[in-house]
Design a protein around this motif. Sequence first.
Motif, PDB file in Angstrom:
ATOM      1  N   TRP A  21       0.833  -1.211   0.000  1.00  0.00           N
ATOM      2  CA  TRP A  21       0.000   0.000   0.000  1.00  0.00           C
ATOM      3  C   TRP A  21       0.866   1.259   0.000  1.00  0.00           C
ATOM      4  CZ3 TRP A  21      -4.487   1.482  -1.454  1.00  0.00           C
ATOM      5  CH2 TRP A  21      -5.061   2.660  -0.974  1.00  0.00           C
ATOM      6  N   SER A  25       0.608   3.869  -3.031  1.00  0.00           N
ATOM      7  CA  SER A  25       0.067   5.203  -2.753  1.00  0.00           C
ATOM      8  C   SER A  25       1.149   6.278  -2.702  1.00  0.00           C
ATOM      9  CB  SER A  25      -0.718   5.189  -1.438  1.00  0.00           C
ATOM     10  OG  SER A  25       0.124   4.804  -0.370  1.00  0.00           O
ATOM     11  N   VAL A  27       3.570   9.278  -3.952  1.00  0.00           N
ATOM     12  CA  VAL A  27       3.246  10.435  -4.787  1.00  0.00           C
ATOM     13  C   VAL A  27       4.064  10.342  -6.071  1.00  0.00           C
ATOM     14  CG1 VAL A  27       3.220  12.960  -4.888  1.00  0.00           C
ATOM     15  CG2 VAL A  27       2.791  11.794  -2.725  1.00  0.00           C
ATOM     16  N   ILE A  32       5.466  16.189  -7.737  1.00  0.00           N
ATOM     17  CA  ILE A  32       6.136  16.832  -6.605  1.00  0.00           C
ATOM     18  C   ILE A  32       6.719  18.181  -7.019  1.00  0.00           C
ATOM     19  CG2 ILE A  32       8.006  16.620  -4.917  1.00  0.00           C
ATOM     20  CD1 ILE A  32       7.639  13.580  -5.130  1.00  0.00           C
TER      21      ILE A  32
ATOM     22  N   PHE B 139      -5.278  18.194   4.816  1.00  0.00           N
ATOM     23  CA  PHE B 139      -6.332  18.190   3.796  1.00  0.00           C
ATOM     24  C   PHE B 139      -6.070  17.086   2.768  1.00  0.00           C
ATOM     25  CE2 PHE B 139      -3.152  21.316   2.551  1.00  0.00           C
ATOM     26  CZ  PHE B 139      -2.833  20.906   1.266  1.00  0.00           C
ATOM     27  N   LEU B 200      -1.618   4.419   8.212  1.00  0.00           N
ATOM     28  CA  LEU B 200      -0.953   3.904   7.005  1.00  0.00           C
ATOM     29  C   LEU B 200      -1.920   3.932   5.819  1.00  0.00           C
ATOM     30  CD1 LEU B 200       1.285   0.741   7.191  1.00  0.00           C
ATOM     31  CD2 LEU B 200       0.114   1.340   5.124  1.00  0.00           C
ATOM     32  N   PHE B 201      -3.173   3.541   6.073  1.00  0.00           N
ATOM     33  CA  PHE B 201      -4.174   3.481   5.006  1.00  0.00           C
ATOM     34  C   PHE B 201      -4.626   4.887   4.599  1.00  0.00           C
ATOM     35  CE2 PHE B 201      -8.775   3.085   3.904  1.00  0.00           C
ATOM     36  CZ  PHE B 201      -8.592   2.463   2.677  1.00  0.00           C
ATOM     37  N   ALA B 204      -2.704   7.844   2.464  1.00  0.00           N
ATOM     38  CA  ALA B 204      -2.697   7.804   0.995  1.00  0.00           C
ATOM     39  C   ALA B 204      -3.655   8.821   0.389  1.00  0.00           C
ATOM     40  CB  ALA B 204      -3.077   6.400   0.530  1.00  0.00           C
ATOM     41  N   PHE B 205      -4.648   9.264   1.162  1.00  0.00           N
ATOM     42  CA  PHE B 205      -5.657  10.185   0.631  1.00  0.00           C
ATOM     43  C   PHE B 205      -5.367  11.635   0.998  1.00  0.00           C
ATOM     44  CE2 PHE B 205      -7.646   6.048   1.515  1.00  0.00           C
ATOM     45  CZ  PHE B 205      -7.905   5.673   0.214  1.00  0.00           C
ATOM     46  N   ILE B 211       7.085  14.122   1.991  1.00  0.00           N
ATOM     47  CA  ILE B 211       7.508  13.102   1.020  1.00  0.00           C
ATOM     48  C   ILE B 211       8.998  12.845   1.169  1.00  0.00           C
ATOM     49  CG2 ILE B 211       7.593  12.563  -1.460  1.00  0.00           C
ATOM     50  CD1 ILE B 211       4.756  12.911  -0.393  1.00  0.00           C
ATOM     51  N   TRP B 214      11.598   8.466  -3.760  1.00  0.00           N
ATOM     52  CA  TRP B 214      10.648   7.741  -4.616  1.00  0.00           C
ATOM     53  C   TRP B 214       9.202   8.190  -4.391  1.00  0.00           C
ATOM     54  CZ3 TRP B 214      13.354   3.080  -2.168  1.00  0.00           C
ATOM     55  CH2 TRP B 214      14.609   2.907  -2.738  1.00  0.00           C
ATOM     56  N   GLY B 215       9.034   9.342  -3.787  1.00  0.00           N
ATOM     57  CA  GLY B 215       7.676   9.844  -3.550  1.00  0.00           C
ATOM     58  C   GLY B 215       6.962   9.147  -2.411  1.00  0.00           C
ATOM     59  N   LEU B 216       7.708   8.425  -1.563  1.00  0.00           N
ATOM     60  CA  LEU B 216       7.082   7.721  -0.435  1.00  0.00           C
ATOM     61  C   LEU B 216       6.665   8.722   0.636  1.00  0.00           C
ATOM     62  CD1 LEU B 216       9.526   4.681  -0.111  1.00  0.00           C
ATOM     63  CD2 LEU B 216       7.326   4.741  -1.268  1.00  0.00           C
ATOM     64  N   ARG B 217       5.540   8.435   1.275  1.00  0.00           N
ATOM     65  CA  ARG B 217       5.013   9.334   2.309  1.00  0.00           C
ATOM     66  C   ARG B 217       5.617   8.959   3.668  1.00  0.00           C
ATOM     67  NH1 ARG B 217      -0.188  11.363   0.201  1.00  0.00           N
ATOM     68  NH2 ARG B 217      -0.515  10.388  -1.812  1.00  0.00           N
ATOM     69  N   GLN B 220       3.491   7.273   6.486  1.00  0.00           N
ATOM     70  CA  GLN B 220       3.173   5.863   6.235  1.00  0.00           C
ATOM     71  C   GLN B 220       4.325   4.961   6.679  1.00  0.00           C
ATOM     72  OE1 GLN B 220       2.112   5.841   2.002  1.00  0.00           O
ATOM     73  NE2 GLN B 220       0.020   5.310   2.589  1.00  0.00           N
ATOM     74  N   ILE B 221       5.545   5.419   6.441  1.00  0.00           N
ATOM     75  CA  ILE B 221       6.709   4.620   6.837  1.00  0.00           C
ATOM     76  C   ILE B 221       6.768   4.514   8.358  1.00  0.00           C
ATOM     77  CG2 ILE B 221       9.244   4.509   6.779  1.00  0.00           C
ATOM     78  CD1 ILE B 221       9.018   5.997   4.035  1.00  0.00           C
ATOM     79  N   TRP B 224       4.081   2.203   9.537  1.00  0.00           N
ATOM     80  CA  TRP B 224       4.411   0.791   9.267  1.00  0.00           C
ATOM     81  C   TRP B 224       5.371   0.263  10.343  1.00  0.00           C
ATOM     82  CZ3 TRP B 224       8.491  -2.458   8.305  1.00  0.00           C
ATOM     83  CH2 TRP B 224       8.184  -3.697   7.766  1.00  0.00           C
ATOM     84  N   LEU B 227       3.428  -0.247  13.444  1.00  0.00           N
ATOM     85  CA  LEU B 227       2.566  -1.426  13.277  1.00  0.00           C
ATOM     86  C   LEU B 227       3.380  -2.707  13.484  1.00  0.00           C
ATOM     87  CD1 LEU B 227      -0.143  -2.720  12.378  1.00  0.00           C
ATOM     88  CD2 LEU B 227       0.621  -2.464  10.013  1.00  0.00           C
TER      89      LEU B 227
END
Lengths: 184, 252
Positions: A21, A25, A27, A32, B139, B200-201, B204-205, B211, B214-217, B220-221, B224, B227
């Motif tokens: 996920w 998800s 970006v 960017i 937002f 984590l879910f 994404a919205f 960031i 590789w554009g990873l948020r 979320q990391i 994870w 978790l």
Amino acid sequence: MLKLDRKKWVAVFILLVGLTWIWLSRVPPGTITASKPEQPRQGFSAPRFALATTRGDVIALEDLRGKAVIINLWTSWCPPCRAEMPALQNVYELYKEDGLEILAVNSTIQDTPDAAQAFAEEYGLSFPILLDMDGAVSELYQLKSLPTTYFVDQQGDIREVVLGGPMAEALLLVRVQQLLGVQP
Amino acid sequence: MMPILQVGPVAIPLPAILILLGIWLGISLAERHAHHYTTDPDQLFNMALIALVSGVIAARLTYVARFPSAFSQNPLDIFSRNLGLFDPIGGLVFGTIIATIYAQRKGMRLWPTLDALTPAFAVLALAYGFAHLASGEAFGAATSLPWGVEWWNARRHPSQIYEIFGAALILFIFLPGRRNIAPSGVYFLYFVCLTSGLRLFLEAFRGDSPITIWGLRVPQIVAWVLLAAGLWLAAKRAGSHSSIPGTSSQEN
């Protein structure tokens, strides 16, 4: 024992789904670096405007690109606006040469040009006092509270919005040093 | 969105008020149900209060320590009401340290105490969602879905509403007395897992995530990792409990 093993597998499955996920998800790289839309909030590009000063000059925000800009929306009758002006003046004197500009936008639709001018003289303000005669900039910046201050970086992006006041001089000093990238 | 509540000449920062309300309601709920987790309600309340007060003081002092020159010119600004002059991480770290010292001195056990505090954390997470809605922070990303809302010049996911619904669901699941999970600590750790999974879910919205490569948020990391840690510790707690015959549900 079998139950515990099953639980471990469930945990590993959950973590793998989580990793998938995160990857799905992410970006997309192209978005960017795309230019930011203009909105009066942190992380967006500061909405462009041009206003006349109390001296009759016209100043456009766009012309200040490359400088750190503080946009302060105020009125002469608002107590916290009055309280924070000396701090703004002090910081302006300290960092003007390093590339700081302060645009004190008087919400003239709720004030008068004469009161704004008298206020600037009383406090010895040397930065430009802009007159928002028809309230267009107050509306553009969705003014909800007086004063409201926007810290805009050299790229024209809003780094922080401070609603209400008065701002402490320490807060102004730290934010300006961070904007300009100068050591205290 | 209502970041400021104007009461006459006074501008009240609504998000901060919502967070304070969440802390108060959360601590009250945890205190009322502390006996479910073999924890003394008075000690729990005192610990939370000490953590809160010391956290606020530490947040300001840490900020002063980070930017001493700004305060050396204006020493009275140490007492400023400006919320921007706090260091939240410093406050969290020192507040936790002070709370831990208090808990150790009073002989409070770690896992039952964390279990007892879980409803407070759940209420706080809900208050945090409402604070995001009030401030306009967190937002959503742009979307063409029919339930998207017009926000900041685009149709966006109502990410704060997602956050509120998710936190409300978790609060419902973890309401005191609804669950009696053995052994102690697992209740708290399941809360950590569920909250991390939700973050984590839902991240994404969001349209304003920090960031990294590789554009990873980033959130979320972090979620994870939390978790994974929560799942591992919960399995370890449950495993150690099942290996001891005759252990009761409230043993540490």
